[in-house]
Design an enzyme around this catalytic site. Sequence first.
Site, short mmCIF file in Angstrom:
data_model
loop_
_atom_site.label_atom_id
_atom_site.label_comp_id
_atom_site.label_asym_id
_atom_site.label_seq_id
_atom_site.Cartn_x
_atom_site.Cartn_y
_atom_site.Cartn_z
N HIS A 97 0.83 -1.20 0.00
CA HIS A 97 0.00 0.00 0.00
C HIS A 97 0.87 1.26 0.00
CE1 HIS A 97 -3.72 2.24 1.10
NE2 HIS A 97 -2.84 3.05 1.65
N GLU A 98 1.82 1.31 0.91
CA GLU A 98 2.64 2.51 1.05
C GLU A 98 3.56 2.72 -0.14
OE1 GLU A 98 1.70 4.59 3.14
OE2 GLU A 98 0.52 3.27 4.39
N HIS A 158 1.68 4.50 -2.88
CA HIS A 158 1.67 5.96 -2.72
C HIS A 158 3.00 6.57 -3.18
CE1 HIS A 158 -2.08 6.27 -0.53
NE2 HIS A 158 -1.65 5.52 0.47
#
Length: 103
Positions: free
Chosen positions: A18-19, A22
Site C-alpha cells: 500500500h505505502e 503511494h
Amino acid sequence: MIDVETITPEDLRKTATHEIGHATIRYYLKKYSGIKVITINPEGTGTLGYVKVDFSKERHTSSREEMIVDIAVALAGLASEKIHFGIYESGGSSDLKIATNIA
C-alpha cells in the site's frame, strides 16, 4: 490503538504494498516527490504505515492538474493493493477521505 502482537507478516506485506503504491505514484507524477520516509512501523494513531513527505517546496494553491495528481497519489495505495492482492482493505479508508476532500 494497535496491538502490535496481532500484526501478521501478511498485514505487513499488505501495508508495505500500500505505502509503496503511494510513494511510487508520487515519485512518478510529481516534479519534486519530497519523500523523506516510508515506513511500515505501527503508530499509536492506528496506522500500520505511512509515507512521510516534505511539503516545504509545495505551493499553497494548486491547479486542476496538480489536484488530479494529488488524488492519484491518495488512491495509489488502494490501487497497489488491488493489483497485487486482488482486493483492498479498510486500512485505506483515510485515503478515500483525502481524495474526496481534494475533489
